[in-house]
Write a protein that holds these residues in place. Structure first.
Motif, PDB file in Angstrom:
ATOM      1  N   SER A 182       0.836  -1.203   0.000  1.00 26.21           N
ATOM      2  CA  SER A 182       0.000   0.000   0.000  1.00 26.21           C
ATOM      3  C   SER A 182       0.872   1.253   0.000  1.00 26.21           C
ATOM      4  O   SER A 182       0.599   2.220  -0.727  1.00 26.21           O
ATOM      5  CB  SER A 182      -0.924  -0.015   1.215  1.00 26.21           C
ATOM      6  OG  SER A 182      -1.687   1.172   1.290  1.00 26.21           O
ATOM      7  N   SER A 185       2.576   1.519  -3.455  1.00 24.59           N
ATOM      8  CA  SER A 185       1.633   1.899  -4.512  1.00 24.59           C
ATOM      9  C   SER A 185       1.282   3.381  -4.423  1.00 24.59           C
ATOM     10  O   SER A 185       1.085   4.047  -5.458  1.00 24.59           O
ATOM     11  CB  SER A 185       0.363   1.048  -4.418  1.00 24.59           C
ATOM     12  OG  SER A 185      -0.332   1.293  -3.207  1.00 24.59           O
ATOM     13  N   THR A 186       1.235   3.924  -3.218  1.00 22.27           N
ATOM     14  CA  THR A 186       0.980   5.361  -3.053  1.00 22.27           C
ATOM     15  C   THR A 186       2.135   6.178  -3.623  1.00 22.27           C
ATOM     16  O   THR A 186       1.914   7.207  -4.283  1.00 22.27           O
ATOM     17  CB  THR A 186       0.781   5.697  -1.568  1.00 22.27           C
ATOM     18  OG1 THR A 186      -0.345   4.981  -1.066  1.00 22.27           O
ATOM     19  CG2 THR A 186       0.565   7.187  -1.367  1.00 22.27           C
ATOM     20  N   ALA A 189       1.764   6.099  -7.398  1.00 20.58           N
ATOM     21  CA  ALA A 189       0.689   6.984  -7.846  1.00 20.58           C
ATOM     22  C   ALA A 189       1.092   8.449  -7.726  1.00 20.58           C
ATOM     23  O   ALA A 189       0.802   9.263  -8.620  1.00 20.58           O
ATOM     24  CB  ALA A 189      -0.574   6.711  -7.031  1.00 20.58           C
ATOM     25  N   ASP A 194       1.367   4.351 -13.312  1.00 15.37           N
ATOM     26  CA  ASP A 194       0.354   3.322 -13.093  1.00 15.37           C
ATOM     27  C   ASP A 194       0.953   2.050 -12.509  1.00 15.37           C
ATOM     28  O   ASP A 194       0.245   1.244 -11.905  1.00 15.37           O
ATOM     29  CB  ASP A 194      -0.340   2.981 -14.416  1.00 15.37           C
ATOM     30  CG  ASP A 194      -1.037   4.193 -15.017  1.00 15.37           C
ATOM     31  OD1 ASP A 194      -1.939   4.729 -14.356  1.00 15.37           O
ATOM     32  OD2 ASP A 194      -0.652   4.599 -16.126  1.00 15.37           O
ATOM     33  N   THR A 228       1.519  -2.440  -9.209  1.00 15.42           N
ATOM     34  CA  THR A 228       0.670  -1.382  -9.747  1.00 15.42           C
ATOM     35  C   THR A 228       0.375  -0.332  -8.687  1.00 15.42           C
ATOM     36  O   THR A 228       0.601  -0.532  -7.494  1.00 15.42           O
ATOM     37  CB  THR A 228      -0.667  -1.950 -10.250  1.00 15.42           C
ATOM     38  OG1 THR A 228      -1.440  -2.370  -9.121  1.00 15.42           O
ATOM     39  CG2 THR A 228      -0.444  -3.124 -11.200  1.00 15.42           C
ATOM     40  N   GLN A 230      -2.390   0.324  -7.688  1.00 13.54           N
ATOM     41  CA  GLN A 230      -3.482  -0.200  -6.859  1.00 13.54           C
ATOM     42  C   GLN A 230      -2.981  -1.245  -5.866  1.00 13.54           C
ATOM     43  O   GLN A 230      -3.745  -1.756  -5.049  1.00 13.54           O
ATOM     44  CB  GLN A 230      -4.568  -0.831  -7.742  1.00 13.54           C
ATOM     45  CG  GLN A 230      -5.371   0.172  -8.544  1.00 13.54           C
ATOM     46  CD  GLN A 230      -4.570   0.747  -9.709  1.00 13.54           C
ATOM     47  OE1 GLN A 230      -3.866   0.007 -10.412  1.00 13.54           O
ATOM     48  NE2 GLN A 230      -4.653   2.051  -9.904  1.00 13.54           N
ATOM     49  N   SER A 232      -1.485  -4.304  -6.599  1.00 14.51           N
ATOM     50  CA  SER A 232      -1.359  -5.693  -7.046  1.00 14.51           C
ATOM     51  C   SER A 232       0.064  -5.952  -7.539  1.00 14.51           C
ATOM     52  O   SER A 232       0.750  -5.032  -8.001  1.00 14.51           O
ATOM     53  CB  SER A 232      -2.370  -6.004  -8.143  1.00 14.51           C
ATOM     54  OG  SER A 232      -2.124  -5.212  -9.292  1.00 14.51           O
ATOM     55  N   TRP A 250      -3.691 -11.298  -4.430  1.00 15.96           N
ATOM     56  CA  TRP A 250      -3.333 -10.162  -5.277  1.00 15.96           C
ATOM     57  C   TRP A 250      -1.840 -10.177  -5.655  1.00 15.96           C
ATOM     58  O   TRP A 250      -1.347  -9.269  -6.316  1.00 15.96           O
ATOM     59  CB  TRP A 250      -3.689  -8.845  -4.601  1.00 15.96           C
ATOM     60  CG  TRP A 250      -3.383  -8.785  -3.134  1.00 15.96           C
ATOM     61  CD1 TRP A 250      -4.186  -9.189  -2.113  1.00 15.96           C
ATOM     62  CD2 TRP A 250      -2.183  -8.312  -2.535  1.00 15.96           C
ATOM     63  NE1 TRP A 250      -3.559  -9.002  -0.900  1.00 15.96           N
ATOM     64  CE2 TRP A 250      -2.330  -8.457  -1.131  1.00 15.96           C
ATOM     65  CE3 TRP A 250      -1.000  -7.760  -3.020  1.00 15.96           C
ATOM     66  CZ2 TRP A 250      -1.349  -8.094  -0.229  1.00 15.96           C
ATOM     67  CZ3 TRP A 250      -0.011  -7.396  -2.124  1.00 15.96           C
ATOM     68  CH2 TRP A 250      -0.194  -7.573  -0.747  1.00 15.96           C
TER      69      TRP A 250
END
Length: 596
Positions: A182, A185-186, A189, A194, A228, A230, A232, A250
């Motif tokens: 998490s 991924s942040t 982003a 992506d 990703t 998100q 995954s 995931w």
């Protein structure tokens, strides 16, 4: 025993293998070939099947590369290896002082106009190839991506690693895989991407809370990851290695062979680190429809900033390791040094670490250099080089352990007999440099290059220096050499709380002796200042606890502040380690840590 003392290479192997490589170059119509130390993951340690530079040249150092031309063979090494390489490679190879001499400069001066230099695109990063291409523009010399010439001629090449991976529990990592993914991924982003490609083994092992045995001394599993924005994850490796690892749904497992296709079929914005991504992976991305976003490996800084659990584990590991070190030093004090060899030192010290019952491996091959061997910065004793300790000399011991709760690295220099005045003067100056870094308080925002001179000042005053960095980052049951944090003249990464770093100034007199003193320290928020200023400050907590040889210290050279630091340090060593020692070692430690 984890360590052995066999000679893995010989200078004699270089010339015939060099000839075979040049014959291969001729068959491929290329005029040169670059042979890096790195594998496709760009980690410091490589598996036996990837020891191409060592196989070709005989050089066993952990950093370096060669460039083979039709008439010239240059091998590029930094200051740590300038003595070692003289013993390991044949005269057919010319040692090149790197980074003072860059590869593109040497090629420009040594190769001929029209020459084509081949390289394996999986073994060089995007940054390396782009930099080299740019520097060779207008020189009439070109690069060509090609198969690997070493692989083509290496007939008895070892097989690829196949050991099983295992899960690293949250009780030791301090964060779940979901929490880490998490966070990463942040970051992806926020960088406007992506997805991101991660190819550094210690990064993906940290991210997925896994460890493995694909290389010696460092508990990593080799793989590639695409994560990703998100959260995954696609993991590419030898699937058979993960039969004992349970991943959430995931996280998908794919074979090595699927990695290139996944890159070619990628869409959106892909974040890559040009300093670690293989050039071949970059070219595969260009085939797809992805837009490429350049940014550092998103795991690098989060991994470097150790959390509370990791720091507690490091403290426990260092207490355990320090006690083993004291047991060894007590043993050493009771033996006649003239009856001991460098190998005896390595075997006995490793034995005390094994006796803790918690040693997973040593963190690198122990350096046990007596007399002139101590001046070889990364000396590895073999049956051929093993020497007896000499009276009135120095013994340099650099060693460490891999424990599941932490990685250790400590260097101590010991007097053998009665040291000379010069030895004591040099030792005291090195100690003053180590103390200067250990006790410094500095503003937030500074990097290792801002602190490096502190360790060298006393040496510089008498015209001395050392040809290596002052400190490197250290992982949490991962690599003993971890980036990006370090202390050196070129270290630009900001030092943040939780970063573990070594501080290890030294001095080396070729053919005579070597001195190095090393502790691990961690960046921390300091206690409240008596008079707070306008700047937020940081300082260091010392993790390593083992006595420093007082016989080598000239008290009159030390300032009151330095003496106070040393006496406090030794008092802490005694307090922390005594509960974990045998009565005999505890008695010895009381004397070894008396105030000066």
């Amino acid at each position: 025993m984890f360590q052995n003392f066999n000679s893995t290479t010989s200078p004699k192997q270089g010339p015939p293998r060099l000839k075979r490589l040049r014959n291969w170059m001729s068959s491929k119509n290329i005029d040169g070939f670059i042979v890096p130390r790195a594998d496709c993951h760009q980690g410091e340690n490589v598996a036996a099947c990837d020891e191409r530079l060592s196989w070709l040249t005989g050089f066993t150092g952990s950093a370096g590369f060669a460039c083979i031309l039709k008439e010239h063979a240059g091998i590029f090494i930094d200051g740590r290896y300038r003595l070692q390489i003289l013993d390991q490679v044949a005269n057919e190879y010319s040692p090149i002082h790197w980074p003072e001499v860059q590869l593109h400069d040497w090629i420009s001066e040594t190769a001929s106009v029209g020459d084509v230099i081949g390289f394996d695109p999986w073994l060089h990063t995007v940054l390396q190839i782009n930099t080299l291409n740019e520097a060779l523009k207008g020189k009439g010399i070109s690069l060509k991506s090609c198969d690997n010439g070493i692989d083509a001629i290496w007939e008895d090449r070892p097989g690829k690693p196949s050991a099983s991976a295992w899960s690293h529990p949250i009780a030791l990592s301090g964060q779940s895989v979901k929490e880490k993914c998490s966070k990463i991924s942040t970051i992806i982003a926020n960088n406007g991407a992506d997805s991101a490609v991660i190819t550094l083994p210690d990064s993906l092992c940290w991210l997925l809370n896994i460890r493995g045995a694909d290389v010696r001394r460092t508990p990593i599993v080799q793989a590639f990851v695409i994560i990703t924005a998100q959260g995954s994850v696609k993991l590419f490796s030898d699937i058979r290695k993960f039969k004992n690892v349970h991943f959430d749904e995931w996280i998908e497992l794919f074979d090595w062979s699927d990695f290139e296709c996944a890159l070619q079929g990628s869409t959106g914005v892909m974040q890559i680190d040009p300093e670690s991504l293989p050039y071949a992976a970059f070219k595969a991305l260009e085939v797809g429809s992805s837009k490429i976003n350049y940014a550092p490996d998103p795991c690098i800084l989060p991994k470097a900033r150790k959390n509370h659990t990791e720091l507690e584990g490091a403290r426990l590991a260092h207490t355990r390791d320090g006690a083993a070190m004291v047991e060894f030093l007590s043993w050493f004090s009771q033996n006649d040094p003239s009856q001991l060899t460098e190998i005896d030192i390595v075997e006995t010290l490793e034995g005390f670490r094994i006796a803790t019952g918690q040693l997973h491996d040593i963190s690198f091959d122990t350096i046990s250099g007596s007399g002139p061997n101590g001046a070889i910065v990364h000396y590895r004793v073999t049956h051929e080089t093993n020497r007896c300790l000499e009276q009135n000399s120095l013994l340099l011991i650099d060693s460490g352990g891999q424990y599941k709760d932490g990685t250790t690295d400590i260097t101590r220099t010991l007097a053998v007999g009665t040291p000379s005045l010069e030895m004591c003067q040099c030792f005291t100056q090195v100690l003053q440099g180590m103390i200067a870094v250990s006790r410094v308080r500095f503003p937030k925002g500074l990097s290792g290059r801002d602190l490096d001179a502190l360790a060298r000042t006393r040496l510089w005053e008498v015209g001395q220096d050392y040809d290596h960095g002052t400190g490197h980052g250290v992982g949490s049951f991962l690599s003993v050499h971890e980036g990006p944090q370090r202390i050196s003249r070129t270290a630009a990464v900001q030092l943040d709380p939780g970063m573990i770093i070594s501080v290890e100034p030294g001095y080396y007199r070729a053919q005579a002796f070597g001195i190095r003193i090393e502790n691990l320290i961690v960046v921390q928020e300091p206690e409240q200042l008596m008079h707070s200023g306008s700047h937020s400050m940081l300082d260091f907590e010392t993790l390593t606890y083992a006595p420093i040889d007082r016989q080598l210290i000239l008290r009159d050279m030390m300032t009151d502040y330095e003496t106070a630091w040393l006496n406090t340090y030794h008092s802490n060593v005694f307090e922390k380690l005594t509960p974990h020692l045998t009565p005999e070692a505890s008695k010895w430690l009381r004397t070894a840590t008396m105030a000066i």
